[in-house]
Design a protein around this motif. Structure first.
Motif, short mmCIF file in Angstrom:
data_model
loop_
_atom_site.label_atom_id
_atom_site.label_comp_id
_atom_site.label_asym_id
_atom_site.label_seq_id
_atom_site.Cartn_x
_atom_site.Cartn_y
_atom_site.Cartn_z
N ALA A 1 0.64 -1.00 0.02
CA ALA A 1 -0.26 -0.15 0.13
C ALA A 1 0.97 0.99 -0.09
O ALA A 1 0.67 1.91 -0.79
CB ALA A 1 -1.05 -0.01 1.15
N LEU A 2 2.22 1.40 0.98
CA LEU A 2 2.93 2.09 1.26
C LEU A 2 2.98 2.96 -0.52
O LEU A 2 4.09 3.61 -1.18
CB LEU A 2 4.03 2.05 1.95
CG LEU A 2 3.28 2.15 3.34
CD1 LEU A 2 4.52 2.11 4.17
CD2 LEU A 2 2.21 3.16 3.66
N MET A 3 3.21 1.41 -1.83
CA MET A 3 4.12 1.28 -2.54
C MET A 3 3.06 2.36 -3.96
O MET A 3 3.77 3.90 -4.18
CB MET A 3 4.60 0.32 -3.16
CG MET A 3 5.00 0.68 -4.63
SD MET A 3 6.51 -0.72 -5.55
CE MET A 3 7.34 0.32 -6.80
N ALA A 4 1.73 2.63 -3.53
CA ALA A 4 0.76 2.66 -4.20
C ALA A 4 0.80 4.54 -4.03
O ALA A 4 0.43 5.08 -5.22
CB ALA A 4 -0.68 2.49 -3.83
N ARG A 5 1.54 4.52 -2.46
CA ARG A 5 1.36 5.90 -1.94
C ARG A 5 2.46 6.68 -2.26
O ARG A 5 3.24 7.56 -1.89
CB ARG A 5 0.65 5.93 -0.86
CG ARG A 5 -0.55 5.66 -0.63
CD ARG A 5 -0.94 5.35 1.07
NE ARG A 5 -1.87 4.28 1.54
CZ ARG A 5 -2.23 4.01 2.44
NH1 ARG A 5 -1.73 4.74 3.71
NH2 ARG A 5 -3.06 3.22 2.42
N ARG A 6 3.24 6.46 -2.85
CA ARG A 6 4.30 7.03 -3.46
C ARG A 6 5.27 7.08 -1.85
O ARG A 6 6.10 8.04 -1.54
CB ARG A 6 4.47 7.59 -4.01
CG ARG A 6 6.07 8.05 -4.87
CD ARG A 6 6.09 9.94 -6.06
NE ARG A 6 7.06 9.54 -6.15
CZ ARG A 6 8.00 10.19 -5.92
NH1 ARG A 6 7.49 10.82 -4.19
NH2 ARG A 6 9.81 10.77 -6.37
N VAL A 7 5.36 6.41 -1.04
CA VAL A 7 6.06 6.35 0.43
C VAL A 7 7.18 5.68 0.30
O VAL A 7 8.54 6.04 0.68
CB VAL A 7 5.19 5.62 1.56
CG1 VAL A 7 6.14 5.58 2.62
CG2 VAL A 7 4.17 6.46 1.84
N ILE A 8 7.17 4.31 -0.54
CA ILE A 8 8.53 2.95 -0.93
C ILE A 8 8.45 3.15 -2.56
O ILE A 8 7.80 2.95 -2.30
CB ILE A 8 8.78 2.01 0.38
CG1 ILE A 8 7.32 1.39 -0.21
CG2 ILE A 8 8.10 2.56 1.30
CD1 ILE A 8 7.66 -0.26 0.78
N GLU A 9 9.76 2.23 -2.55
CA GLU A 9 9.68 1.93 -3.72
C GLU A 9 10.21 0.46 -3.88
O GLU A 9 10.89 0.18 -2.75
CB GLU A 9 10.71 2.48 -5.09
CG GLU A 9 11.04 2.04 -5.77
CD GLU A 9 12.47 2.96 -6.99
OE1 GLU A 9 12.43 1.89 -7.74
OE2 GLU A 9 12.65 3.49 -6.57
N ILE A 10 8.96 -0.90 -4.34
CA ILE A 10 9.87 -1.79 -3.81
C ILE A 10 10.60 -2.82 -5.46
O ILE A 10 9.45 -2.17 -6.35
CB ILE A 10 8.66 -3.04 -3.12
CG1 ILE A 10 7.91 -2.29 -1.88
CG2 ILE A 10 8.84 -4.35 -3.50
CD1 ILE A 10 6.75 -2.75 -2.21
N ASP A 11 11.53 -3.58 -5.68
CA ASP A 11 11.71 -4.07 -7.08
C ASP A 11 11.05 -4.85 -7.46
O ASP A 11 10.52 -6.05 -6.29
CB ASP A 11 13.62 -4.74 -6.81
CG ASP A 11 13.67 -5.87 -7.01
OD1 ASP A 11 13.16 -5.15 -8.74
OD2 ASP A 11 14.56 -6.56 -7.17
N LEU A 12 10.28 -4.68 -8.66
CA LEU A 12 9.84 -5.92 -9.11
C LEU A 12 9.86 -6.72 -10.50
O LEU A 12 8.87 -7.05 -10.70
CB LEU A 12 8.12 -4.28 -9.41
CG LEU A 12 7.49 -3.96 -8.69
CD1 LEU A 12 6.51 -2.54 -9.01
CD2 LEU A 12 6.74 -4.75 -8.00
N GLU A 13 11.48 -6.62 -10.62
CA GLU A 13 11.64 -7.14 -11.88
C GLU A 13 11.98 -8.44 -11.64
O GLU A 13 12.21 -9.06 -12.26
CB GLU A 13 12.44 -6.10 -11.76
CG GLU A 13 12.07 -4.83 -12.69
CD GLU A 13 11.62 -4.02 -13.52
OE1 GLU A 13 11.85 -5.61 -14.75
OE2 GLU A 13 11.16 -3.28 -13.44
N SER A 14 12.05 -8.56 -9.95
CA SER A 14 11.79 -9.73 -9.98
C SER A 14 10.95 -10.67 -8.70
O SER A 14 10.08 -9.79 -8.39
CB SER A 14 13.42 -9.65 -9.12
OG SER A 14 15.10 -9.74 -9.44
#
Length: 273
Positions: free
Chosen positions: A236-249
């Protein structure tokens, strides 16, 4: 002959605002170069927006045999509309994009009066990025569709609008959605976009990542004693632009999490564009 979807009557709608623009001859020549539109024959140019500043086009009519989407956005607090596969994949991905600070689907219509006939295109999307850039974005399934007569006309009008607004003109095709792994990850993460996260935990997560990247397991541990709850909150925090999670793996406890990019000292807004 311009294809029907590029033709427009020039009539205004009560819910729209119309801004006349006066491009220089150099801008007209640059944007029309190599197209079937003669720059010297462009008589008038207008930018049409929704009066409330939101999406110009919010009703997908189903007049074409393509997929459509009405996407509820957590980040932008609105329903975002689009049509065709590329837009249907792009909107959920943009919900998670760490570089995108502001975005609007179907933001405006660019109209040009050429030889007494109105031509128009509805821009697929507009965005403002963390580095301070702003862009108008056109989406197609593949690059070849930009080369059709209709696609070339749309490109000329979109470039003309972008140039006059001081924005970039970007193209987005299906391949930009990324690998199957990335698409699977986007689908999984955005599904948690409305999960509630207390402000104190948002602050704790920001403090953690200010010191450098951390694993999803570590971030989830800050957000909850239960890994699965913490994981959903991290998404949810990635959707709110608080954190970035690696989505390539493939997503897992070891997935890298980091702070989102800092914004430029000067940030344009789509409302002011």
């Amino acid at each position: 002959m311009i294809e029907p979807e590029n033709q427009w009557t020039g009539e205004e709608d009560a819910g729209e605002t119309v801004t006349a623009i006066d491009p220089s001859p150099d801008v007209l020549r640059e944007t029309a170069f190599g197209s079937p539109i003669d720059a010297a024959r462009i008589e008038r140019v207008r930018i049409v927006r929704a009066r409330d500043g939101g999406q110009l086009r919010t009703v997908i009519t189903g007049s074409k045999p393509v997929r459509t989407i009405a996407y509820p956005s957590s980040r932008y607090q609105c329903i975002r509309y689009g049509e065709a596969t590329t837009e249907c994949l792009r909107l959920p991905a943009e919900e998670l994009c760490p570089r995108t600070v502001e975005a609007l689907a179907q933001p405006m219509r660019i109209e040009a009066l050429v030889d007494g006939r109105w031509l128009s295109t509805v821009i697929d999307a507009a965005a403002v990025y963390a580095n301070g850039d702003a862009a108008l974005i056109e989406c197609k399934r593949d690059w070849s569709l930009f080369k059709t007569r209709s696609g070339v006309t749309q490109t000329v009008l979109a470039k003309l609008g972008a140039k006059c607004l001081g924005m970039r003109y970007d193209r987005y095709v299906l391949v930009h959605a990324g690998s199957e792994t990335r698409c699977t990850n986007v689908d999984e993460v955005q599904a948690c976009r409305f999960v509630d996260v207390p402000d104190s935990l948002v602050a704790a997560t920001s403090t953690l990542l200010a010191g450098g990247s951390a694993s999803l397991l570590t971030v989830a541990g800050v957000l909850s004693d239960d890994y699965h709850v913490g994981r959903a909150r991290a998404f949810a925090l990635m959707a709110r632009r608080v954190i970035e999670i690696d989505l390539e793996s493939p997503l897992g406890p070891s997935s890298e999490c980091r702070s989102t990019p800092a914004t430029s000292s000067f940030m344009p807004t789509l409302a002011a564009a």
